[in-house]
Design a protein around this motif. Structure first.
Motif, PDB file in Angstrom:
ATOM      1  N   PHE A   1       6.034  33.135  34.443  1.00 37.26           N
ATOM      2  CA  PHE A   1       5.412  32.251  33.453  1.00 37.26           C
ATOM      3  C   PHE A   1       4.313  32.995  32.712  1.00 37.26           C
ATOM      4  O   PHE A   1       3.586  33.783  33.292  1.00 37.26           O
ATOM      5  N   SER A   2       4.216  32.698  31.400  1.00 37.95           N
ATOM      6  CA  SER A   2       3.059  33.204  30.665  1.00 37.95           C
ATOM      7  C   SER A   2       2.664  32.170  29.632  1.00 37.95           C
ATOM      8  O   SER A   2       3.417  31.232  29.339  1.00 37.95           O
ATOM      9  N   SER A   3       1.472  32.331  29.088  1.00 35.41           N
ATOM     10  CA  SER A   3       1.004  31.424  28.048  1.00 35.41           C
ATOM     11  C   SER A   3       1.502  31.936  26.705  1.00 35.41           C
ATOM     12  O   SER A   3       1.294  33.099  26.357  1.00 35.41           O
ATOM     13  N   ALA A   4       2.156  31.059  25.943  1.00 38.35           N
ATOM     14  CA  ALA A   4       2.646  31.441  24.618  1.00 38.35           C
ATOM     15  C   ALA A   4       1.479  31.503  23.644  1.00 38.35           C
ATOM     16  O   ALA A   4       0.430  30.905  23.880  1.00 38.35           O
TER      17      ALA A   4
ATOM     18  N   GLN B   1      12.076  35.495  30.632  1.00 44.33           N
ATOM     19  CA  GLN B   1      13.473  35.510  31.079  1.00 44.33           C
ATOM     20  C   GLN B   1      13.818  36.757  31.894  1.00 44.33           C
ATOM     21  O   GLN B   1      14.509  36.676  32.910  1.00 44.33           O
ATOM     22  N   GLN B   2      13.286  37.903  31.501  1.00 43.04           N
ATOM     23  CA  GLN B   2      13.677  39.142  32.196  1.00 43.04           C
ATOM     24  C   GLN B   2      13.103  39.229  33.610  1.00 43.04           C
ATOM     25  O   GLN B   2      13.520  40.080  34.382  1.00 43.04           O
ATOM     26  N   ASN B   3      12.149  38.333  33.954  1.00 40.35           N
ATOM     27  CA  ASN B   3      11.579  38.355  35.307  1.00 40.35           C
ATOM     28  C   ASN B   3      12.192  37.309  36.240  1.00 40.35           C
ATOM     29  O   ASN B   3      11.876  37.274  37.424  1.00 40.35           O
ATOM     30  N   LEU B   4      13.061  36.452  35.731  1.00 38.23           N
ATOM     31  CA  LEU B   4      13.555  35.316  36.532  1.00 38.23           C
ATOM     32  C   LEU B   4      14.170  35.750  37.855  1.00 38.23           C
ATOM     33  O   LEU B   4      13.943  35.127  38.895  1.00 38.23           O
ATOM     34  N   ASP B   5      14.940  36.807  37.820  1.00 37.83           N
ATOM     35  CA  ASP B   5      15.650  37.201  39.043  1.00 37.83           C
ATOM     36  C   ASP B   5      14.734  37.863  40.074  1.00 37.83           C
ATOM     37  O   ASP B   5      15.170  38.168  41.183  1.00 37.83           O
ATOM     38  N   GLU B   6      13.446  38.047  39.712  1.00 37.11           N
ATOM     39  CA  GLU B   6      12.467  38.566  40.667  1.00 37.11           C
ATOM     40  C   GLU B   6      11.878  37.447  41.522  1.00 37.11           C
ATOM     41  O   GLU B   6      11.082  37.710  42.436  1.00 37.11           O
TER      42      GLU B   6
ATOM     43  N   MET C   1      12.277  22.685  28.713  1.00 33.87           N
ATOM     44  CA  MET C   1      12.751  24.037  28.437  1.00 33.87           C
ATOM     45  C   MET C   1      13.455  24.577  29.679  1.00 33.87           C
ATOM     46  O   MET C   1      13.136  24.207  30.800  1.00 33.87           O
ATOM     47  N   ARG C   2      14.457  25.420  29.437  1.00 40.32           N
ATOM     48  CA  ARG C   2      15.182  26.016  30.558  1.00 40.32           C
ATOM     49  C   ARG C   2      15.478  27.471  30.208  1.00 40.32           C
ATOM     50  O   ARG C   2      15.780  27.778  29.060  1.00 40.32           O
ATOM     51  N   SER C   3      15.383  28.342  31.205  1.00 43.98           N
ATOM     52  CA  SER C   3      15.754  29.729  30.991  1.00 43.98           C
ATOM     53  C   SER C   3      16.522  30.207  32.218  1.00 43.98           C
ATOM     54  O   SER C   3      16.221  29.806  33.344  1.00 43.98           O
ATOM     55  N   GLU C   4      17.532  31.020  31.997  1.00 42.10           N
ATOM     56  CA  GLU C   4      18.403  31.450  33.094  1.00 42.10           C
ATOM     57  C   GLU C   4      18.447  32.956  33.229  1.00 42.10           C
ATOM     58  O   GLU C   4      18.563  33.675  32.240  1.00 42.10           O
ATOM     59  N   GLY C   5      18.364  33.422  34.478  1.00 40.46           N
ATOM     60  CA  GLY C   5      18.681  34.796  34.787  1.00 40.46           C
ATOM     61  C   GLY C   5      20.088  34.825  35.375  1.00 40.46           C
ATOM     62  O   GLY C   5      20.892  33.921  35.131  1.00 40.46           O
ATOM     63  N   THR C   6      20.377  35.838  36.174  1.00 43.77           N
ATOM     64  CA  THR C   6      21.685  35.908  36.825  1.00 43.77           C
ATOM     65  C   THR C   6      21.711  35.028  38.064  1.00 43.77           C
ATOM     66  O   THR C   6      22.691  34.332  38.329  1.00 43.77           O
ATOM     67  N   PHE C   7      20.605  35.025  38.818  1.00 46.78           N
ATOM     68  CA  PHE C   7      20.563  34.325  40.109  1.00 46.78           C
ATOM     69  C   PHE C   7      19.686  33.078  40.088  1.00 46.78           C
ATOM     70  O   PHE C   7      19.860  32.180  40.905  1.00 46.78           O
ATOM     71  N   ILE C   8      18.713  33.060  39.194  1.00 42.49           N
ATOM     72  CA  ILE C   8      17.696  31.999  39.168  1.00 42.49           C
ATOM     73  C   ILE C   8      17.587  31.424  37.756  1.00 42.49           C
ATOM     74  O   ILE C   8      17.624  32.168  36.774  1.00 42.49           O
TER      75      ILE C   8
END
Ligand code: SF4
Length: 81
Positions: A35-38, A47-52, A1-8
């Protein structure tokens, strides 16, 4: 799996992402809740936390080598090592 923010971007090996124990370890390790448990028991990337991401490497230490990659999109896709 892959998820993208703006920077990360974060990539997790698909078999590892289905592992409930690894999902739990990663959600405990990451200080900014990437990361969280589904509900299915596997891993979810928030996804909304990636750039943090603070590049702390705790997710790398909490997972088998090579299963989690943190990719710096702002730095020519350099992989955090
Ligand atoms: S490097 Fe640190 S902040 Fe970034 S995803 Fe991994 S645990 Fe979270």
């Amino acid at each position: 799996m892959r998820s993208e923010g703006t920077f990360i971007a974060v990539e997790v090996d698909d078999a590892a992402a289905a592992d409930a124990e690894l999902a739990r370890r990663l959600s405990e390790a990451c200080p900014v809740d990437i990361f969280s448990s589904a509900s299915s028991g596997g891993l979810e990337i928030v996804q909304q936390n990636l750039d943090e991401c603070v590049l702390c490497r705790l997710c790398l230490d909490a997972s088998p080598p090579g299963t989690v990659k943190v990719i710096k999109l702002y730095d020519g896709d350099a992989v955090l090592a």
